[in-house]
Design an enzyme around this catalytic site. Structure first.
Site: not given
Length: 361
Positions: A53, A87, A192, A204, A208, A212, A215, A292, A294
């Site tokens: 505003e 505002c 992301r 995970t 891996d 996270l 990119r 993952g 689970r």
């Protein structure tokens, strides 16, 4: 589209410009209209700066025009002091005679006060214009202030026969099967950049060693969240490199360090609610859960999710790590579309997105 909806739609489009910078504040756009012409507009650009505003009012070259203008805004103007003044005070001071609002502020202690303040000052106020669209835009903000938890999105990529990956016992066995297409990966990195936090489980993280981070898209990386009950994740892993703020939920005692915070957690109780409470306390109002299986299942069993995004690749693995079954949330009704979020087309790469959204949102 009638006149009121036309200008409210413009507010919503303006508001989206602040998507990656305003959290934990909501996305807000504002438009000033006089005699059928837009004379000013603005949006909330970043957390802690001027609200929509204010930016709209400041954009008007001739302030005298405000005295017979209508202000359109997708969220109820604030009536309290925060990082910026209310505002409503500025609207009253500038003698704007009419205000059209998409939806009320969801915070119970605030909702309706902005409207009441304006009406008490003699300003005509119209509410509920494109209300559903206005609420959808700020679903995470609304969730936080009504349910006191982040808005939760579960996301995974799977094969056509429902597997996430082949069986792997350790990281030395090679990386995961690449099921996401290049377009799918860009979409995930875009997502992301639009959430406050991103989460994976211990397995995970170990197999891996993910970054996270954002990119394959522009934007700021979200806060990283990982469950590590017994502190098994090596200190030289990407998640613990200190490059991005990271929260580690563990039952062990650990000393937090630069950009890495260890949060003591009771693993004899349900972990998901504890994680969400901690995120809410830290004003992290949206969470993307990437794996993952689970971890996905723990959210499904708890019935704590708002959207599920599944990318299905046109390959079959035959066996491996089975994807979570969304029917674990058997007490939740959902609506389903087979498409791509935000009309992001991956059809040329033969990847299909299925999106589930809770009907009770």
């Amino acid at each position: 589209m009638d006149t009121e909806k036309k200008y409210m739609a413009r507010c919503i489009e303006l508001a989206k410009s602040g998507r990656t910078a305003v959290a934990p504040n909501p996305m807000v756009g504002a438009v000033l209209v006089r005699q059928g012409q837009i004379i000013g507009e603005g949006y909330h650009r970043s957390y802690g700066t001027a609200h929509a505003e204010v930016n709209a009012i400041l954009s008007v070259r001739d302030e005298r025009l405000l005295k017979d203008a209508t202000l359109y805004v997708n969220l109820e103007p604030c009536s309290h002091f925060g990082k910026t003044p209310p505002c409503t005070e500025l609207i009253i001071k500038k003698r704007i005679p009419r205000v059209v609002i998409g939806c009320l502020d969801p915070f119970p202690e605030v909702s309706g006060r902005g409207v009441a303040t304006l009406r008490e000052a003699g300003i005509e106020v119209v509410t509920g214009v494109m209300e559903a669209e206005a609420k959808l835009l700020n679903s995470s903000f609304i969730m936080a202030h009504t349910q006191r938890r982040p808005y939760v999105i579960l996301k995974w990529a799977q094969s056509a026969d429902g597997f996430l990956d082949r069986f792997r016992n350790n990281a030395s066995g090679g990386g995961p099967v690449q099921l996401s297409t290049p377009a799918g990966r860009r979409l995930v990195h875009k997502s992301r950049s639009e959430v406050s936090a991103i989460m994976v489980g211990t397995r995970t993280a170990l197999l891996d060693n993910p970054f996270l981070t954002v990119r394959h898209w522009s934007g700021v990386s979200p806060v990283r969240v990982v469950v590590d009950r017994r502190l098994r994740i090596p200190t030289d892993s990407h998640l613990l490199d200190g490059e991005v703020r990271t929260l580690v939920f563990t039952e062990r005692e650990a000393v937090s360090r630069a950009n890495v915070e260890y949060i003591t957690t009771d693993f004899t109780a349900e972990v998901v609610p504890q994680v969400l409470d901690a995120l809410y306390e830290r004003k992290l109002f949206s969470l993307l859960v990437e794996g993952g299986a689970r971890l996905h299942e723990s959210f499904l069993v708890a019935g704590i999710w708002d959207e599920i995004w599944i990318e299905t690749a046109p390959v079959r693995l035959g066996n491996g790590v089975k994807a979570a079954d969304i029917h674990l949330s058997n007490n939740i009704e959902w609506k389903c579309t087979t498409t791509c979020p935000d009309n992001y087309s991956a059809s040329s790469e033969a990847s299909v997105w299925t999106i589930y959204v809770r009907k009770d949102l």
